[in-house]
Design an enzyme around this catalytic site. Structure first.
Site, short mmCIF file in Angstrom:
data_model
loop_
_atom_site.label_atom_id
_atom_site.label_comp_id
_atom_site.label_asym_id
_atom_site.label_seq_id
_atom_site.Cartn_x
_atom_site.Cartn_y
_atom_site.Cartn_z
N ASN A 1 -59.29 38.00 -15.55
CA ASN A 1 -58.41 39.04 -15.03
C ASN A 1 -56.98 38.63 -15.39
O ASN A 1 -56.42 37.72 -14.78
CB ASN A 1 -58.58 39.14 -13.51
CG ASN A 1 -57.55 40.06 -12.86
OD1 ASN A 1 -56.88 40.83 -13.54
ND2 ASN A 1 -57.44 39.99 -11.54
N TRP A 2 -56.42 39.31 -16.39
CA TRP A 2 -55.08 38.92 -16.86
C TRP A 2 -53.98 39.43 -15.93
O TRP A 2 -52.82 39.10 -16.12
CB TRP A 2 -54.86 39.44 -18.29
CG TRP A 2 -55.49 38.58 -19.35
CD1 TRP A 2 -56.38 37.57 -19.17
CD2 TRP A 2 -55.23 38.64 -20.76
NE1 TRP A 2 -56.71 37.01 -20.38
CE2 TRP A 2 -56.02 37.65 -21.39
CE3 TRP A 2 -54.44 39.45 -21.58
CZ2 TRP A 2 -56.03 37.43 -22.76
CZ3 TRP A 2 -54.44 39.24 -22.96
CH2 TRP A 2 -55.22 38.24 -23.53
N LYS A 3 -54.34 40.28 -14.97
CA LYS A 3 -53.33 40.88 -14.07
C LYS A 3 -52.19 41.45 -14.92
O LYS A 3 -52.44 41.96 -16.00
CB LYS A 3 -52.83 39.84 -13.06
CG LYS A 3 -53.96 39.11 -12.37
CD LYS A 3 -53.50 38.36 -11.16
CE LYS A 3 -54.65 37.52 -10.62
NZ LYS A 3 -54.41 37.03 -9.30
N HIS B 1 -59.75 44.80 -5.97
CA HIS B 1 -59.13 43.47 -5.97
C HIS B 1 -58.21 43.36 -4.74
O HIS B 1 -57.58 44.34 -4.35
CB HIS B 1 -58.33 43.26 -7.26
CG HIS B 1 -57.89 41.84 -7.45
ND1 HIS B 1 -56.82 41.31 -6.77
CD2 HIS B 1 -58.39 40.84 -8.21
CE1 HIS B 1 -56.68 40.04 -7.12
NE2 HIS B 1 -57.62 39.73 -7.99
N GLU C 1 -55.38 42.21 -4.40
CA GLU C 1 -53.98 42.60 -4.66
C GLU C 1 -53.81 44.11 -4.60
O GLU C 1 -52.72 44.60 -4.31
CB GLU C 1 -53.53 42.01 -6.01
CG GLU C 1 -53.32 40.50 -5.89
CD GLU C 1 -53.44 39.73 -7.19
OE1 GLU C 1 -53.46 40.35 -8.28
OE2 GLU C 1 -53.53 38.49 -7.11
N GLU D 1 -63.93 36.81 -3.60
CA GLU D 1 -62.63 36.19 -3.86
C GLU D 1 -61.89 36.01 -2.54
O GLU D 1 -61.21 36.94 -2.08
CB GLU D 1 -61.79 37.09 -4.77
CG GLU D 1 -62.41 37.34 -6.13
CD GLU D 1 -61.32 37.60 -7.17
OE1 GLU D 1 -61.24 36.83 -8.13
OE2 GLU D 1 -60.55 38.55 -7.00
N GLY E 1 -54.78 32.42 -6.80
CA GLY E 1 -53.48 32.01 -7.32
C GLY E 1 -52.81 30.90 -6.52
O GLY E 1 -51.62 30.62 -6.72
N SER F 1 -58.76 30.61 -7.93
CA SER F 1 -58.34 29.29 -8.44
C SER F 1 -59.44 28.55 -9.18
O SER F 1 -59.52 27.31 -9.11
CB SER F 1 -57.77 28.44 -7.30
OG SER F 1 -56.58 29.03 -6.79
N GLY G 1 -58.47 34.32 -12.84
CA GLY G 1 -57.14 34.87 -13.06
C GLY G 1 -56.33 33.99 -14.00
O GLY G 1 -56.50 34.01 -15.21
N GLY G 2 -55.45 33.18 -13.42
CA GLY G 2 -54.50 32.39 -14.20
C GLY G 2 -55.12 31.59 -15.34
O GLY G 2 -54.57 31.54 -16.44
#
Ligand code: PEP
Length: 248
Positions: free
Chosen positions: A11-13, A95, A97, A165, A171, A210, A231-232
């Site tokens: 997930n590149w957000k 998600h 977010e 999640e 993150g 994470s 993600g990251g």
């Protein structure tokens, strides 16, 4: 890892421009085997170009959200048929977010899942508790409610994944312990089977929050963990490939 074909989804957000497409091409070049499904969900601006660039490889491409309606006066939104038309085959829905930043409810997520199915997209439906809910001992109940509310009855026979999640792990560099992950994943499996019977036994349950090269192997080996939503650590192909290679 359970018997389902593992899925590792990036997930590149809101990260990445056309220069970042090179990372996706490197991932595509590194996943020639068929044992694992790998996907990247870049920002909407890159879905079409990425899908074109990796066509003919095993890398799947998807969106990070879609609207429930297929078209209309919804400035700034994109629909499931638009994502499909752009070459996407996956879509992340619900998600945290989006749940926290845009007030998305379980009922709304459920309508988006229907829209994704209608467009031929495979939804990855995210659930997870906040730190406050975990500390209050409510994690399993919260996740159960999100699963029951976010998955429509029509999932039977359709491709779908669930991603657990924990909000406090996204993150932050924090992760639940393996027993904590297993407790939630086993509980999710129970809810899925209770609601959908044998179809519920075939839904991959990804872990997200994470995940990085240093912890991927133990998280991916946990009971009822069918892959990861990353993600990251999905932004750089070298890290993402290390996570992919951690699947036992
Ligand atoms: C995510 O946002 O889906 C996620 C898992 O992020 P990170 O891996 O950066 O915690």
């Amino acid at each position: 890892m359970n018997a389902l074909r593992p899925m590792i989804i990036g997930n590149w957000k809101m990260h990445g421009d056309t220069a970042a497409l090179a990372e996706a091409l490197e991932v595509a070049a590194g996943i020639t085997g068929a044992a694992i499904r790998v996907g990247i969900c870049p920002p909407a601006t890159l879905v079409h170009r990425m899908a074109q660039d990796v066509a003919g490889t095993k890398l799947e491409v998807g969106g990070q959200d879609c609207r429930a309606e297929s078209s209309g006066a919804y400035t700034g939104d994109i629909s499931a048929p638009m994502l499909r038309d752009a070459g996407g085959s996956l879509v992340i829905l619900g998600h945290s977010e989006r749940r926290s930043g845009y007030g998305e409810t379980d009922a709304l997520v459920s309508t988006k899942v229907e829209a994704a199915f209608a467009a031929g997209l495979e939804p990855i439906v995210c659930v997870g508790e906040t730190l406050q809910q975990r500390e209050a001992g409510q994690a399993l109940d919260v996740v159960r409610g999100q699963i029951l509310g976010s998955l429509p009855d029509t999932i039977v026979g359709k491709p779908l994944a669930v991603a657990y999640e924990p909000v406090w792990a996204i993150g932050t560099g924090l992760t639940p312990t393996v027993p904590e992950v297993e407790a939630v994943h086993v509980s999710i499996r129970g809810v899925l089977v209770e609601k959908f019977g044998q179809d519920g036994a075939r839904i991959p349950i990804l872990y997200g929050g994470s995940v990085k090269p240093s912890n991927a192997a133990e998280l991916l080996a946990a009971r009822e963990v069918g892959g990861a939503l990353v993600g990251g650590a999905s932004l750089k192909s070298a890290d993402f490939l290390k996570i992919i290679q951690s699947v036992a």
